[in-house]
Each structure stands twice: as C-alpha cells, then as structure tokens.
Design a protein around this motif. Structure first.
Motif, PDB file in Angstrom:
ATOM      1  N   ARG A   1       0.812  -1.223   0.000  1.00 56.73           N
ATOM      2  CA  ARG A   1       0.000   0.000   0.000  1.00 56.73           C
ATOM      3  C   ARG A   1       0.838   1.262   0.000  1.00 56.73           C
ATOM      4  NH1 ARG A   1      -3.611  -2.786   4.697  1.00 56.73           N
ATOM      5  NH2 ARG A   1      -4.934  -4.047   3.323  1.00 56.73           N
ATOM      6  N   THR A   2       2.124   1.126   0.265  1.00 57.97           N
ATOM      7  CA  THR A   2       3.007   2.289   0.286  1.00 57.97           C
ATOM      8  C   THR A   2       4.232   2.033  -0.586  1.00 57.97           C
ATOM      9  OG1 THR A   2       4.170   1.484   2.267  1.00 57.97           O
ATOM     10  CG2 THR A   2       2.289   2.961   2.612  1.00 57.97           C
ATOM     11  N   MET A   3       4.894   3.123  -0.961  1.00 60.15           N
ATOM     12  CA  MET A   3       6.097   3.024  -1.792  1.00 60.15           C
ATOM     13  C   MET A   3       7.190   3.886  -1.171  1.00 60.15           C
ATOM     14  SD  MET A   3       4.452   3.369  -5.626  1.00 60.15           S
ATOM     15  CE  MET A   3       3.912   5.058  -5.317  1.00 60.15           C
ATOM     16  N   SER A   4       8.426   3.451  -1.324  1.00 60.82           N
ATOM     17  CA  SER A   4       9.552   4.242  -0.839  1.00 60.82           C
ATOM     18  C   SER A   4      10.793   3.893  -1.642  1.00 60.82           C
ATOM     19  CB  SER A   4       9.800   3.979   0.648  1.00 60.82           C
ATOM     20  OG  SER A   4      10.842   4.794   1.133  1.00 60.82           O
ATOM     21  N   ASN A   5      11.345   4.883  -2.302  1.00 59.21           N
ATOM     22  CA  ASN A   5      12.613   4.718  -3.008  1.00 59.21           C
ATOM     23  C   ASN A   5      13.305   6.074  -3.059  1.00 59.21           C
ATOM     24  OD1 ASN A   5      11.619   6.169  -5.370  1.00 59.21           O
ATOM     25  ND2 ASN A   5      10.442   4.299  -5.831  1.00 59.21           N
ATOM     26  N   SER A   6      14.510   6.109  -3.582  1.00 58.92           N
ATOM     27  CA  SER A   6      15.298   7.339  -3.553  1.00 58.92           C
ATOM     28  C   SER A   6      14.626   8.466  -4.341  1.00 58.92           C
ATOM     29  CB  SER A   6      16.699   7.070  -4.097  1.00 58.92           C
ATOM     30  OG  SER A   6      16.635   6.560  -5.426  1.00 58.92           O
TER      31      SER A   6
END
Length: 315
Positions: free
Chosen positions: A15-20
């Motif tokens: 449900r969430t995203m995280s990248n640089s």
C-alpha cells in the motif's frame, strides 16, 4: 498473533512506496511548499510591519482563505477522499484547482495519504500520528511536531494506484493533478491581480500578493496541520472510534468545520462534520448551498440512530 502481524506488514508494503526518487520528490515538496511559505510569511510580515491594513487587504485575504479552505475541506477531503456527495463536473474541476492553491500536495497524493491515514489511524503505519513516539514528555512533544509538520520530510508514500484508482483513471482529474504547481502559483498571483484591479496601483497589487497569497498560504497550512496534531491530542470525544481523534471548538471556524475530527472519524463518509446544531461547519454549509443550486447531490450524513450507536458511554 505473529502471523496476523506479518500479514499486515506485507499488506502495508503493497500500500506504500519508498525509493530514492520518491524521497527526493518529498524533500523537494517540503522545501518548496512547507519551508518556503514560512520564509515568505516572515518576509511578508517584515514588509508590512507598521503599514495600515486596508479594506482591500482584508478582502483579498479572506476571499482567498475562503476559496482555498473550500478546496481543501469540501474538495480534497469530503468529496475526493470520502465521496460524501456527488458534484457537477465543473465543480469537480474547480475543487481540484482551489484545493491545490493550499500547496498541501496534488489531489492524488492528498487523497491517498488521507485514506491511508484512516486505515491506520493512530496505529503503526499511520504517517502522521502523534501517538507512536513514546510516552515521555519529550517524546510526546516530538509526536506533536511530527504530526504537525515533520512527517512530510520523508515517509512511506501511500500508493495512489491502491488508494485512489478511480481518480487515476479519471483523465480530467489526472491532468489537473499534473498541473499542481500551476494552481499553487495561481493562488499567489490571483489576489495580486484582484487587488490591482481594485486599487489600480502596483503597491495595491504587492499587498494583495502578500496578504491574499503568501500570508494566506502559510496560515491556511497551519490550520490544516492542526487537525493532524491538535485534533489527535486535545479536545473532546463524542463517539467511540478506534483512534484518538478529538473535537476542538476553537479550531472550528478557521478550519471550516474540519476540527470536529472525532465526529469525522466516527462517520467518515458524512459530508457533515458538525453534527450538533452549535458545531460550526462552514464546509457543510457550502455543500448545502451547492445542493440548493443543483450542483451537488446525494449528500451523506449519519442518521440519529447511527450517532446514538457510536456515542461514548459514560461509566
């Protein structure tokens, strides 16, 4: 128990995203739309210090405050996030534009963030809860600061593909979302143009920019952020909810009714937040006006039976 926690953790990651790249965009937005308005506010106060406040200054400030607040509470929140009523296509477009002038994020991000907040409200996964940082006074103070502003620096980005797929499929809304910074700039320029047309002077336009643009933007953001911080810490609770949302009388007027936050968490799809006759809810009054004009329909609100079933029971 451990199995259910691991399943929920896996779901949270989908449900969430995280990248640089996302983190870079978040920091950029934080600097441009959160830090820069504060710097602009200080600059505006310095420029206006000792100068009399004119009727035009007050008019453009209150006018832009009204339009931006309607865009946030009626548009971003009650309509797009919770689908608490139906709106005419022209009103849909105007609500995206007006909400964007608050510089609180594009409509797709705002909706995804808020739907994610309701799913995990005051639990692990909530991006801006003040209650997940410890119980000491220092931790509680940090929790307030985190919920009010600091969470915006970097966080696991709620995926609009998961939380707002119907808005992603809407070509008009998607295009308006892509023009977010255009609408932010419009919110700064429009009051300057209006003030110039009224006063016919460049100093009038400058004051319109400062009052209706810069000062309005900063103070409007602060009132919205108070819902995340103050209205999860201080106030009264009329209804039993799984989170720690509260109602706050003192913020009702500047937030256009958003501070009846416990009411809202109890009945998330209600267009009406002020559920008692004395609870000021300008956002709902705007929706009623739109309904009267034939520009809104299917306005949701809880029945007396629904409210009674969720009432806080005194011991």
């Amino acid at each position: 128990m451990e199995s259910s926690i691991s399943v929920e953790s896996a779901l949270l990651k989908t449900r969430t995203m995280s990248n640089s790249y996302i983190k870079l965009l978040q920091k950029r937005h934080f600097l441009l739309c959160d830090v820069l308005p504060f710097v602009g506010f200080i600059f505006a106060i310095a420029c206006l210090w000792g100068k009399p406040i004119s009727v035009v200054d007050i008019t453009v400030f209150l006018g832009m405050w009204f339009l931006t607040s309607v865009g946030i509470t009626v548009g971003y929140h009650r309509y797009f996030t919770h689908r608490a009523f139906q709106a005419h296509p022209i009103i849909r477009i105007l609500l995206v534009i007006l909400g964007s002038t608050g510089a609180e994020g594009p409509v797709l991000s705002w909706v995804a963030n808020h739907r994610h907040h309701h799913r995990y409200s005051d639990e692990i996964g909530d991006t801006h809860s003040p209650h997940l940082h410890g119980t000491s006074w220092r931790n509680q103070l940090y929790g307030f600061w985190h919920a009010h502003l600091w969470w915006k620096v970097e966080y696991d980005y709620p995926n609009p593909l998961y939380y707002a797929p119907e808005l992603l499929r809407d070509k008009t809304i998607y295009k308006l979302n892509q023009l977010y910074f255009v609408w932010v700039i419009l919110g700064l320029v429009l009051p300057a143009i209006v003030a110039f047309l009224i006063t016919r002077t460049w100093i009038g336009a400058w004051h319109g920019f400062l009052w209706g643009g810069v000062i309005r933007l900063y103070l409007g953001q602060q009132t919205t952020w108070c819902i995340n911080s103050i209205c999860h810490l201080f106030g009264t609770r009329s209804f039993d909810t799984k989170d720690k949302s509260t109602n706050n009388l003192w913020l009702a007027l500047p937030t256009f009714g958003e501070s009846w936050h416990n009411n809202h968490h109890a009945f998330q799809n209600s267009a009406k937040f002020g559920l008692q006759w004395w609870q000021i809810d300008i956002g709902y009054w705007v929706i009623v006006a739109l309904q009267y004009l034939g520009l809104a329909s299917d306005v949701n609100q809880p029945t007396p039976e629904m409210m009674q079933s969720k009432k806080v029971r005194s011991l």
